[in-house]
Design a protein around this motif. Structure first.
Motif, mmCIF file in Angstrom:
data_model
loop_
_atom_site.group_PDB
_atom_site.id
_atom_site.type_symbol
_atom_site.label_atom_id
_atom_site.label_comp_id
_atom_site.label_asym_id
_atom_site.label_seq_id
_atom_site.Cartn_x
_atom_site.Cartn_y
_atom_site.Cartn_z
ATOM 1 N N ASN A 105 51.679 15.317 -25.988
ATOM 2 C CA ASN A 105 52.669 15.021 -27.029
ATOM 3 C C ASN A 105 52.050 15.160 -28.407
ATOM 4 O OD1 ASN A 105 55.074 14.286 -25.460
ATOM 5 N ND2 ASN A 105 53.808 12.597 -24.711
ATOM 6 N N ASP A 106 51.396 16.307 -28.625
ATOM 7 C CA ASP A 106 50.828 16.592 -29.941
ATOM 8 C C ASP A 106 51.968 16.840 -30.923
ATOM 9 O OD1 ASP A 106 48.535 16.561 -28.469
ATOM 10 O OD2 ASP A 106 48.297 18.730 -28.414
ATOM 11 N N ARG A 107 51.678 16.635 -32.183
ATOM 12 C CA ARG A 107 52.693 16.912 -33.200
ATOM 13 C C ARG A 107 52.606 18.383 -33.608
ATOM 14 N NH1 ARG A 107 56.277 14.717 -36.414
ATOM 15 N NH2 ARG A 107 56.727 15.707 -38.408
ATOM 16 N N TYR A 108 53.739 19.078 -33.566
ATOM 17 C CA TYR A 108 53.791 20.484 -33.946
ATOM 18 C C TYR A 108 54.772 20.651 -35.102
ATOM 19 C CZ TYR A 108 52.018 20.764 -29.142
ATOM 20 O OH TYR A 108 51.308 20.571 -27.997
ATOM 21 N N ASP A 109 54.254 20.815 -36.281
ATOM 22 C CA ASP A 109 55.127 21.037 -37.436
ATOM 23 C C ASP A 109 55.632 22.467 -37.496
ATOM 24 O OD1 ASP A 109 54.859 18.426 -38.261
ATOM 25 O OD2 ASP A 109 53.157 18.848 -39.574
ATOM 26 N N ASN A 110 54.884 23.398 -36.870
ATOM 27 C CA ASN A 110 55.262 24.805 -36.920
ATOM 28 C C ASN A 110 54.651 25.543 -35.730
ATOM 29 O OD1 ASN A 110 52.479 25.423 -37.667
ATOM 30 N ND2 ASN A 110 53.027 24.697 -39.717
ATOM 31 N N HIS A 111 54.955 26.822 -35.639
ATOM 32 C CA HIS A 111 54.479 27.619 -34.500
ATOM 33 C C HIS A 111 52.962 27.780 -34.524
ATOM 34 C CE1 HIS A 111 58.705 28.411 -33.909
ATOM 35 N NE2 HIS A 111 58.467 29.177 -32.860
ATOM 36 N N LEU A 112 52.355 27.887 -35.711
ATOM 37 C CA LEU A 112 50.904 28.061 -35.787
ATOM 38 C C LEU A 112 50.179 26.839 -35.230
ATOM 39 C CD1 LEU A 112 48.482 29.740 -36.597
ATOM 40 C CD2 LEU A 112 48.659 28.812 -38.918
ATOM 41 N N MET A 113 50.635 25.636 -35.578
ATOM 42 C CA MET A 113 50.036 24.421 -35.026
ATOM 43 C C MET A 113 50.199 24.390 -33.507
ATOM 44 S SD MET A 113 51.124 21.405 -37.717
ATOM 45 C CE MET A 113 50.409 20.119 -36.687
ATOM 46 N N THR A 114 51.326 24.887 -33.022
ATOM 47 C CA THR A 114 51.586 24.923 -31.580
ATOM 48 C C THR A 114 50.613 25.865 -30.881
ATOM 49 O OG1 THR A 114 53.929 24.611 -32.100
ATOM 50 C CG2 THR A 114 53.387 25.231 -29.852
ATOM 51 N N VAL A 115 50.407 27.054 -31.453
ATOM 52 C CA VAL A 115 49.475 28.026 -30.885
ATOM 53 C C VAL A 115 48.065 27.447 -30.852
ATOM 54 C CG1 VAL A 115 48.366 30.266 -31.270
ATOM 55 C CG2 VAL A 115 50.854 30.048 -31.511
ATOM 56 N N GLU A 116 47.649 26.817 -31.928
ATOM 57 C CA GLU A 116 46.306 26.217 -31.987
ATOM 58 C C GLU A 116 46.150 25.135 -30.922
ATOM 59 O OE1 GLU A 116 46.269 24.975 -36.046
ATOM 60 O OE2 GLU A 116 45.525 26.911 -36.805
ATOM 61 N N SER A 117 47.218 24.370 -30.694
ATOM 62 C CA SER A 117 47.170 23.321 -29.672
ATOM 63 C C SER A 117 47.085 23.916 -28.267
ATOM 64 C CB SER A 117 48.412 22.434 -29.783
ATOM 65 O OG SER A 117 48.411 21.446 -28.779
ATOM 66 N N ILE A 118 47.866 24.948 -28.010
ATOM 67 C CA ILE A 118 47.823 25.605 -26.687
ATOM 68 C C ILE A 118 46.412 26.112 -26.404
ATOM 69 C CG2 ILE A 118 48.637 27.620 -25.372
ATOM 70 C CD1 ILE A 118 51.346 27.296 -26.870
ATOM 71 N N LEU A 119 45.804 26.793 -27.373
ATOM 72 C CA LEU A 119 44.464 27.350 -27.182
ATOM 73 C C LEU A 119 43.428 26.239 -27.013
ATOM 74 C CD1 LEU A 119 44.587 30.237 -29.817
ATOM 75 C CD2 LEU A 119 44.861 30.420 -27.338
ATOM 76 N N LYS A 120 43.578 25.149 -27.761
ATOM 77 C CA LYS A 120 42.656 24.011 -27.638
ATOM 78 C C LYS A 120 42.699 23.441 -26.220
ATOM 79 C CE LYS A 120 43.772 19.843 -28.936
ATOM 80 N NZ LYS A 120 44.168 18.650 -29.702
ATOM 81 N N HIS A 121 43.908 23.269 -25.678
ATOM 82 C CA HIS A 121 44.037 22.711 -24.325
ATOM 83 C C HIS A 121 43.598 23.710 -23.264
ATOM 84 C CE1 HIS A 121 45.685 19.013 -25.788
ATOM 85 N NE2 HIS A 121 46.730 19.607 -26.346
ATOM 86 N N PHE A 122 43.772 25.000 -23.510
ATOM 87 C CA PHE A 122 43.232 26.011 -22.599
ATOM 88 C C PHE A 122 41.721 25.836 -22.437
ATOM 89 C CE2 PHE A 122 46.525 29.752 -22.816
ATOM 90 C CZ PHE A 122 47.423 28.969 -22.110
#
Length: 397
Positions: free
Chosen positions: A54-71
């Motif tokens: 349940n990370d906070r995603y203000d935009n698509h770039l933050m979402t991409v960074e979160s996906i890669l971090k969890h990968f």
């Protein structure tokens, strides 16, 4: 590795493939990031394990960074360089993009130019493309378009009987959609039937909440049911399909609504939901019709299957009767035995014979469901748009 992305304005659906065997890419991870710009939610599935964040995603770039971090945390990748290519599903490429393309600045501009033709889909795709380009700057970006498969249609099939200047000046024409799925099914049917794709004639029924059909002639799209937008053609879960266009003017006066409100009703309040007053889900509508004998649900089911049957006849006629197979695919087409049966029962001018026992049988990949007496083979095939995008992306590496 190849990452396949299907992005909307507030969501990113993704699947990661390992491509050591280029002929058989292996899906190893899939997931969904949603509620982007609201509060954010990310689900990642690896085999039978599900991880939720349940990370906070203000935009698509933050979402991409979160996906890669969890990968990285899950040891899916060691670093960003492991992902060599990203394939994007993009709804509308207009009439200029006729095949998958590398997403250069010029081709990204085409996505932007066609926002007016796909205002609900192209903006989210473009935002995601830019976000992944920043997050994975070394990866090759490839766009696969739902419209491109249909660019082989002849003018007599893609033009509307409206003033020609509407097409010349405003690009009003039939574009068709679900092209990635139709492309995959055509390739798959070629293998199943052991027939050269260039000699293959099919009638494909892609039946999901959104539904369309394609007439495939010599391995290429010759005609399809959806039009300028995905609202045309078959009756769908919540979309009306083909109607008399004068209904819009009439109901505008009756309800004192504008064209935008009425178009919203035709997109979101019509189809199975609108007629049955029960649900947009075929499972619930067919259950109400058959088990509960609900009259409105029965009418909705009859209307839905009748229109598919009529398009089968229309497309078979365009193929001069030389049809190698009728294919059912997508959520309803693959899984609803009653829909398939009712459709085939309504095709009276072709000698189609459904094997009722095989029609009920479970399957993983594909299954022929016609009898030996059937004049045309009937097959149910599980579509795989993500795999098709992965394979197309591989070609650019």
């Amino acid at each position: 590795m190849i990452l396949v992305v299907n992005a909307g304005s507030s969501s990113i659906k993704f699947k990661l493939y390992e491509t050591n065997d280029k002929n058989s890419p292996l899906p190893i991870v899939e997931g969904l990031a949603e509620r982007i710009g609201v509060d954010g939610a990310l689900t990642i599935k690896i085999e039978d394990q599900k991880y939720e964040y349940n990370d906070r995603y203000d935009n698509h770039l933050m979402t991409v960074e979160s996906i890669l971090k969890h990968f990285k945390e899950l040891n899916v990748i060691k670093n960003e360089l492991d992902i060599e290519g990203i394939g994007f599903r993009i709804v509308h490429g207009g009439d200029k993009i006729v095949k998958p393309v590398e997403l250069t600045d010029q081709n990204k501009q085409a996505v932007e130019d066609n926002i007016k033709l796909a205002p609900l889909h192209n903006p989210g795709a473009l935002t995601a493309i830019n976000a992944f380009q920043k997050g994975l700057p070394k990866a090759k970006l490839v766009g696969c378009f739902d419209t491109s498969f249909h660019q082989t249609m002849p003018a007599k099939n893609y033009l509307y009987s409206v003033p020609l200047k509407w097409y010349e000046n405003h690009k009003v024409r039939k574009y068709g959609f679900h092209g990635i799925s139709f492309d995959y099914i055509t390739e798959k049917a070629s293998q199943i039937l052991n027939k050269n794709k260039n000699d293959l004639n099919l009638v494909i029924c892609h039946l999901g909440n959104g539904a369309s059909m394609c007439c495939v002639k010599n391995g290429e799209s010759y005609d399809t049911t959806m039009g300028l937008t995905p609202l045309a053609g078959l009756m769908m879960g919540t979309r009306c399909g083909d109607i008399d266009p004068s209904i819009i003017e009439y109901m505008a006066k009756e309800l004192n609504q504008d064209v935008y409100q009425l178009t919203n009703s035709l997109n979101k309040e019509s189809g199975l939901l609108g007629v049955s007053k029960i649900s947009s889900d075929m499972r619930e509508v067919s259950k109400a019709a058959i088990e509960n004998h609900d009259e409105k649900a029965l009418v909705a089911l009859e209307m839905y299957t009748q229109r598919i049957a009529e398009y089968i006849l229309k497309f078979a006629n365009q193929l001069e009767g030389k049809v190698d197979a009728i294919v059912f695919t997508a959520g309803i087409g693959e899984n609803s035995f009653i829909t398939r049966k009712l459709v085939i029962d309504k095709v009276h001018l072709l000698n189609l014979k459904l094997d009722n026992e095989t029609n009920l049988r479970e399957y993983d990949d594909y299954l022929e469901i016609s009898t030996n007496e059937s004049a045309i083979k009937i097959i149910k095939i599980r579509t795989d748009e993500e795999l098709m995008i992965c394979k197309e992306t591989l070609k650019f590496l």
